[in-house]
Design an enzyme around this catalytic site. Structure first.
Site, mmCIF file in Angstrom:
data_model
loop_
_atom_site.group_PDB
_atom_site.id
_atom_site.type_symbol
_atom_site.label_atom_id
_atom_site.label_comp_id
_atom_site.label_asym_id
_atom_site.label_seq_id
_atom_site.Cartn_x
_atom_site.Cartn_y
_atom_site.Cartn_z
ATOM 1 N N CYS A 25 48.098 44.074 39.401
ATOM 2 C CA CYS A 25 47.266 43.593 40.509
ATOM 3 C C CYS A 25 48.093 43.161 41.710
ATOM 4 O O CYS A 25 47.710 43.417 42.855
ATOM 5 C CB CYS A 25 46.348 42.466 40.049
ATOM 6 S SG CYS A 25 47.181 41.070 39.263
ATOM 7 N N HIS A 50 45.786 36.525 38.191
ATOM 8 C CA HIS A 50 45.186 37.681 38.847
ATOM 9 C C HIS A 50 45.523 37.576 40.331
ATOM 10 O O HIS A 50 45.745 36.478 40.841
ATOM 11 C CB HIS A 50 43.674 37.701 38.616
ATOM 12 C CG HIS A 50 43.011 38.987 38.999
ATOM 13 N ND1 HIS A 50 43.498 40.218 38.607
ATOM 14 C CD2 HIS A 50 41.911 39.252 39.749
ATOM 15 C CE1 HIS A 50 42.718 41.171 39.085
ATOM 16 N NE2 HIS A 50 41.749 40.605 39.791
ATOM 17 N N ASP A 75 39.176 43.170 45.251
ATOM 18 C CA ASP A 75 39.661 43.000 43.883
ATOM 19 C C ASP A 75 39.590 44.370 43.228
ATOM 20 O O ASP A 75 38.508 44.907 43.009
ATOM 21 C CB ASP A 75 38.800 41.989 43.133
ATOM 22 C CG ASP A 75 39.240 41.774 41.690
ATOM 23 O OD1 ASP A 75 40.129 42.509 41.200
ATOM 24 O OD2 ASP A 75 38.680 40.881 41.032
#
Length: 191
Positions: free
Chosen positions: A19, A70, A85
């Site tokens: 991520c 994250h 996202d």
């Protein structure tokens, strides 16, 4: 809406479980399209961060994913904030308030009370970092993704070279350190 949906999506680089690199590449490519853009680290001191509406869940609305951390992007264009996202089942991008409500304060009646209580106990902390600062200061050799026992990748890496700057070394864990004040951004408690 600002027509923001039509501008992104298929063109973004994405690798599952990377991520921070997905966000880095997004900011690198698209930061000039926005009035402001931030990389946002999400975690907590226990590194057990519960987030709903994630692709890695077999039932994203009801069952959250518990990440150690994250990273996502938040961008402002005019007066509208959107979340980018890469791992969400929500629209890409998603209006900020909708994302925050559905991913961190869900209300579906079939959600287990245990998960809601666990999310409240562990909390959600956010470290927003101005996009240009993130591009300048982030560096990863991807060593955190190698299983120490087997020496194999926990998840296959992206097909481009690591975002590694020799003068900075591997500093991903420094961004996740709640005591580290040398890097840009500071941790904010969502609760």
């Amino acid at each position: 809406s600002s027509g923001i949906n039509a501008e992104y999506g298929e063109e973004c680089l994405y690798t599952s479980c990377y991520c921070e690199e997905n966000v880095y590449k997004f900011i690198e490519k698209y930061s000039e399209h926005f009035d402001e853009v931030y990389a946002v680290f999400i975690s907590n001191p226990r590194q057990q961060c519960v987030i709903w509406c994630q692709k890695h869940s077999d039932n994203p609305v009801v069952r959250p994913v518990c990440w150690d951390y994250h990273v996502l992007a938040v961008a402002r264009k005019s007066s509208e904030y959107h979340v980018f996202d890469f791992d969400t089942t929500l629209p890409f991008p998603c209006p900020f308030n909708a994302y925050m409500t559905q991913c961190f304060k869900p209300s579906a009646p079939e959600i287990s009370q245990w998960w809601l209580q666990f999310a409240m106990r562990t909390g959600h902390y956010f470290r927003p970092i101005k996009g240009s600062d993130f591009l300048e200061t982030f560096s990863s050799d991807r060593s955190h993704m190698i299983d120490e026992t087997t020496g194999h990748w926990r998840s296959e890496p992206p097909n481009y070279d690591p975002i590694f700057k020799a003068d900075l070394g591997h500093n991903l864990m420094d961004f996740l350190d709640f005591e580290n004040a040398t890097l840009p951004g500071k941790w904010l408690d969502f609760n």
